[in-house]
Motif scaffolding. Structure first.
Motif, PDB file in Angstrom:
ATOM      1  N   LEU A   1       0.843  -1.190   0.000  1.00  0.00           N
ATOM      2  CA  LEU A   1       0.000   0.000   0.000  1.00  0.00           C
ATOM      3  C   LEU A   1       0.879   1.241   0.000  1.00  0.00           C
ATOM      4  O   LEU A   1       1.924   1.237   0.650  1.00  0.00           O
ATOM      5  CB  LEU A   1      -0.857   0.039   1.273  1.00  0.00           C
ATOM      6  CG  LEU A   1      -1.836  -1.098   1.497  1.00  0.00           C
ATOM      7  CD1 LEU A   1      -2.264  -1.132   2.964  1.00  0.00           C
ATOM      8  CD2 LEU A   1      -3.022  -0.905   0.589  1.00  0.00           C
ATOM      9  N   THR A   2       0.447   2.295  -0.676  1.00  0.00           N
ATOM     10  CA  THR A   2       1.193   3.551  -0.576  1.00  0.00           C
ATOM     11  C   THR A   2       0.680   4.339   0.627  1.00  0.00           C
ATOM     12  O   THR A   2      -0.454   4.137   1.077  1.00  0.00           O
ATOM     13  CB  THR A   2       1.045   4.416  -1.848  1.00  0.00           C
ATOM     14  OG1 THR A   2      -0.319   4.817  -1.982  1.00  0.00           O
ATOM     15  CG2 THR A   2       1.530   3.666  -3.086  1.00  0.00           C
ATOM     16  N   TYR A   3       1.520   5.232   1.125  1.00  0.00           N
ATOM     17  CA  TYR A   3       1.109   6.092   2.231  1.00  0.00           C
ATOM     18  C   TYR A   3      -0.158   6.847   1.839  1.00  0.00           C
ATOM     19  O   TYR A   3      -1.118   6.907   2.607  1.00  0.00           O
ATOM     20  CB  TYR A   3       2.213   7.094   2.588  1.00  0.00           C
ATOM     21  CG  TYR A   3       3.455   6.461   3.154  1.00  0.00           C
ATOM     22  CD1 TYR A   3       3.533   6.100   4.495  1.00  0.00           C
ATOM     23  CD2 TYR A   3       4.574   6.226   2.355  1.00  0.00           C
ATOM     24  CE1 TYR A   3       4.681   5.529   5.029  1.00  0.00           C
ATOM     25  CE2 TYR A   3       5.725   5.651   2.875  1.00  0.00           C
ATOM     26  CZ  TYR A   3       5.775   5.306   4.206  1.00  0.00           C
ATOM     27  OH  TYR A   3       6.907   4.736   4.723  1.00  0.00           O
ATOM     28  N   ARG A   4      -0.167   7.403   0.626  1.00  0.00           N
ATOM     29  CA  ARG A   4      -1.301   8.207   0.173  1.00  0.00           C
ATOM     30  C   ARG A   4      -2.588   7.379   0.128  1.00  0.00           C
ATOM     31  O   ARG A   4      -3.631   7.816   0.595  1.00  0.00           O
ATOM     32  CB  ARG A   4      -1.025   8.806  -1.205  1.00  0.00           C
ATOM     33  CG  ARG A   4      -2.200   9.628  -1.720  1.00  0.00           C
ATOM     34  CD  ARG A   4      -1.886  10.285  -3.008  1.00  0.00           C
ATOM     35  NE  ARG A   4      -0.749  11.161  -2.800  1.00  0.00           N
ATOM     36  CZ  ARG A   4      -0.467  12.211  -3.546  1.00  0.00           C
ATOM     37  NH1 ARG A   4      -1.213  12.492  -4.572  1.00  0.00           N
ATOM     38  NH2 ARG A   4       0.575  12.963  -3.286  1.00  0.00           N
ATOM     39  N   ALA A   5      -2.511   6.169  -0.447  1.00  0.00           N
ATOM     40  CA  ALA A   5      -3.699   5.319  -0.527  1.00  0.00           C
ATOM     41  C   ALA A   5      -4.222   4.982   0.866  1.00  0.00           C
ATOM     42  O   ALA A   5      -5.438   4.985   1.101  1.00  0.00           O
ATOM     43  CB  ALA A   5      -3.379   4.046  -1.301  1.00  0.00           C
ATOM     44  N   LEU A   6      -3.317   4.719   1.781  1.00  0.00           N
ATOM     45  CA  LEU A   6      -3.718   4.377   3.149  1.00  0.00           C
ATOM     46  C   LEU A   6      -4.378   5.567   3.839  1.00  0.00           C
ATOM     47  O   LEU A   6      -5.420   5.417   4.492  1.00  0.00           O
ATOM     48  CB  LEU A   6      -2.501   3.891   3.927  1.00  0.00           C
ATOM     49  CG  LEU A   6      -2.721   2.976   5.108  1.00  0.00           C
ATOM     50  CD1 LEU A   6      -3.696   1.856   4.823  1.00  0.00           C
ATOM     51  CD2 LEU A   6      -1.399   2.411   5.585  1.00  0.00           C
ATOM     52  N   ILE A   7      -3.819   6.745   3.672  1.00  0.00           N
ATOM     53  CA  ILE A   7      -4.407   7.955   4.256  1.00  0.00           C
ATOM     54  C   ILE A   7      -5.822   8.155   3.709  1.00  0.00           C
ATOM     55  O   ILE A   7      -6.756   8.453   4.451  1.00  0.00           O
ATOM     56  CB  ILE A   7      -3.523   9.185   3.981  1.00  0.00           C
ATOM     57  CG1 ILE A   7      -2.287   9.133   4.878  1.00  0.00           C
ATOM     58  CG2 ILE A   7      -4.296  10.483   4.197  1.00  0.00           C
ATOM     59  CD1 ILE A   7      -1.215  10.145   4.531  1.00  0.00           C
ATOM     60  N   GLU A   8      -5.985   7.967   2.400  1.00  0.00           N
ATOM     61  CA  GLU A   8      -7.297   8.148   1.784  1.00  0.00           C
ATOM     62  C   GLU A   8      -8.284   7.084   2.260  1.00  0.00           C
ATOM     63  O   GLU A   8      -9.428   7.386   2.585  1.00  0.00           O
ATOM     64  CB  GLU A   8      -7.173   8.133   0.264  1.00  0.00           C
ATOM     65  CG  GLU A   8      -6.482   9.368  -0.276  1.00  0.00           C
ATOM     66  CD  GLU A   8      -6.155   9.297  -1.763  1.00  0.00           C
ATOM     67  OE1 GLU A   8      -6.460   8.279  -2.422  1.00  0.00           O
ATOM     68  OE2 GLU A   8      -5.571  10.280  -2.267  1.00  0.00           O
ATOM     69  N   ARG A   9      -7.850   5.825   2.309  1.00  0.00           N
ATOM     70  CA  ARG A   9      -8.746   4.747   2.749  1.00  0.00           C
ATOM     71  C   ARG A   9      -9.174   4.922   4.193  1.00  0.00           C
ATOM     72  O   ARG A   9     -10.311   4.641   4.555  1.00  0.00           O
ATOM     73  CB  ARG A   9      -8.078   3.393   2.586  1.00  0.00           C
ATOM     74  CG  ARG A   9      -7.972   2.951   1.154  1.00  0.00           C
ATOM     75  CD  ARG A   9      -7.350   1.584   1.079  1.00  0.00           C
ATOM     76  NE  ARG A   9      -7.056   1.236  -0.298  1.00  0.00           N
ATOM     77  CZ  ARG A   9      -6.481   0.120  -0.667  1.00  0.00           C
ATOM     78  NH1 ARG A   9      -6.132  -0.769   0.239  1.00  0.00           N
ATOM     79  NH2 ARG A   9      -6.240  -0.121  -1.927  1.00  0.00           N
ATOM     80  N   LEU A  10      -8.238   5.363   5.029  1.00  0.00           N
ATOM     81  CA  LEU A  10      -8.535   5.537   6.451  1.00  0.00           C
ATOM     82  C   LEU A  10      -9.242   6.856   6.723  1.00  0.00           C
ATOM     83  O   LEU A  10      -9.782   7.048   7.811  1.00  0.00           O
ATOM     84  CB  LEU A  10      -7.253   5.460   7.278  1.00  0.00           C
ATOM     85  CG  LEU A  10      -6.462   4.160   7.212  1.00  0.00           C
ATOM     86  CD1 LEU A  10      -5.178   4.285   7.998  1.00  0.00           C
ATOM     87  CD2 LEU A  10      -7.293   2.992   7.709  1.00  0.00           C
TER      88      LEU A  10
ATOM     89  N   LEU B   1       4.677  -3.016   4.795  1.00  0.00           N
ATOM     90  CA  LEU B   1       3.773  -3.088   3.650  1.00  0.00           C
ATOM     91  C   LEU B   1       3.398  -1.716   3.096  1.00  0.00           C
ATOM     92  O   LEU B   1       2.728  -1.626   2.077  1.00  0.00           O
ATOM     93  CB  LEU B   1       2.493  -3.848   4.027  1.00  0.00           C
ATOM     94  CG  LEU B   1       2.674  -5.289   4.484  1.00  0.00           C
ATOM     95  CD1 LEU B   1       1.323  -5.914   4.792  1.00  0.00           C
ATOM     96  CD2 LEU B   1       3.435  -6.099   3.450  1.00  0.00           C
ATOM     97  N   VAL B   2       3.835  -0.654   3.763  1.00  0.00           N
ATOM     98  CA  VAL B   2       3.482   0.699   3.333  1.00  0.00           C
ATOM     99  C   VAL B   2       4.704   1.352   2.697  1.00  0.00           C
ATOM    100  O   VAL B   2       5.770   1.431   3.300  1.00  0.00           O
ATOM    101  CB  VAL B   2       2.966   1.544   4.519  1.00  0.00           C
ATOM    102  CG1 VAL B   2       2.456   2.894   4.037  1.00  0.00           C
ATOM    103  CG2 VAL B   2       1.869   0.797   5.267  1.00  0.00           C
ATOM    104  N   ILE B   3       4.515   1.797   1.452  1.00  0.00           N
ATOM    105  CA  ILE B   3       5.636   2.330   0.664  1.00  0.00           C
ATOM    106  C   ILE B   3       5.280   3.681   0.044  1.00  0.00           C
ATOM    107  O   ILE B   3       4.109   4.064  -0.028  1.00  0.00           O
ATOM    108  CB  ILE B   3       6.023   1.341  -0.462  1.00  0.00           C
ATOM    109  CG1 ILE B   3       4.828   1.082  -1.380  1.00  0.00           C
ATOM    110  CG2 ILE B   3       6.578   0.051   0.124  1.00  0.00           C
ATOM    111  CD1 ILE B   3       5.147   0.331  -2.657  1.00  0.00           C
ATOM    112  N   SER B   4       6.310   4.352  -0.442  1.00  0.00           N
ATOM    113  CA  SER B   4       6.119   5.602  -1.190  1.00  0.00           C
ATOM    114  C   SER B   4       5.618   5.271  -2.587  1.00  0.00           C
ATOM    115  O   SER B   4       5.904   4.195  -3.113  1.00  0.00           O
ATOM    116  CB  SER B   4       7.434   6.364  -1.296  1.00  0.00           C
ATOM    117  OG  SER B   4       7.855   6.790  -0.034  1.00  0.00           O
ATOM    118  N   GLN B   5       4.918   6.203  -3.190  1.00  0.00           N
ATOM    119  CA  GLN B   5       4.436   5.956  -4.541  1.00  0.00           C
ATOM    120  C   GLN B   5       5.484   6.316  -5.588  1.00  0.00           C
ATOM    121  O   GLN B   5       5.266   6.111  -6.769  1.00  0.00           O
ATOM    122  CB  GLN B   5       3.126   6.690  -4.798  1.00  0.00           C
ATOM    123  CG  GLN B   5       3.198   8.184  -4.721  1.00  0.00           C
ATOM    124  CD  GLN B   5       1.807   8.793  -4.801  1.00  0.00           C
ATOM    125  OE1 GLN B   5       0.833   8.211  -4.327  1.00  0.00           O
ATOM    126  NE2 GLN B   5       1.721   9.954  -5.398  1.00  0.00           N
TER     127      GLN B   5
END
Length: 121
Positions: free
Chosen positions: A27-36, A68-72
């Motif tokens: 997961l990217t940091y951005r995707a996780l921030i948006e999902r959460l 599991l969390v990476i930069s895009q």
């Protein structure tokens, strides 16, 4: 400055990471921030939560789910702060960039994918 994550966001973070682990994807940091749907300062809150989770996993001698969390960006690696955190936890020794860091991260991701985490209380 101390940042806190709500219990609801914490549980959602654990669920997202478990889903990613089961599906064997990152997961990217951005995707996780948006999902959460984290409130501002979202990146700082997520970073603090991931570092806390890394410390919990390290204490329990488990692979680090925060891997599991990476930069895009093109590197497809976590941010520098992740590597600084894993150095503090005694999991990795070396510079936060370069082949040693990338290799260590890749092997930790495999360990996370293969590990079965206990249900959180």
């Amino acid at each position: 400055m101390s940042l806190r994550i709500s219990r609801q966001h914490w549980q959602a973070l654990l669920t997202e990471l478990e889903d990613a682990r089961r599906q064997r994807h990152l997961l990217t940091y951005r995707a996780l921030i948006e999902r959460l749907q984290l409130p501002s300062p979202a990146m700082q809150t997520l970073t603090a939560a991931l570092e806390h989770l890394a410390a919990l996993d390290a204490r329990a001698e488990r692979p680090l789910r925060s891997s599991l969390v990476i930069s895009q960006g093109a590197s497809r690696l976590p941010r520098t702060g992740y590597f600084e955190c894993v150095v503090r936890l005694g999991r990795f020794a070396g510079p936060p960039d370069g082949t040693a860091a990338a290799s260590w991260h890749a092997s930790e991701v495999v360990r996370v994918f293969e590990f079965s985490y206990p249900e959180e209380p």
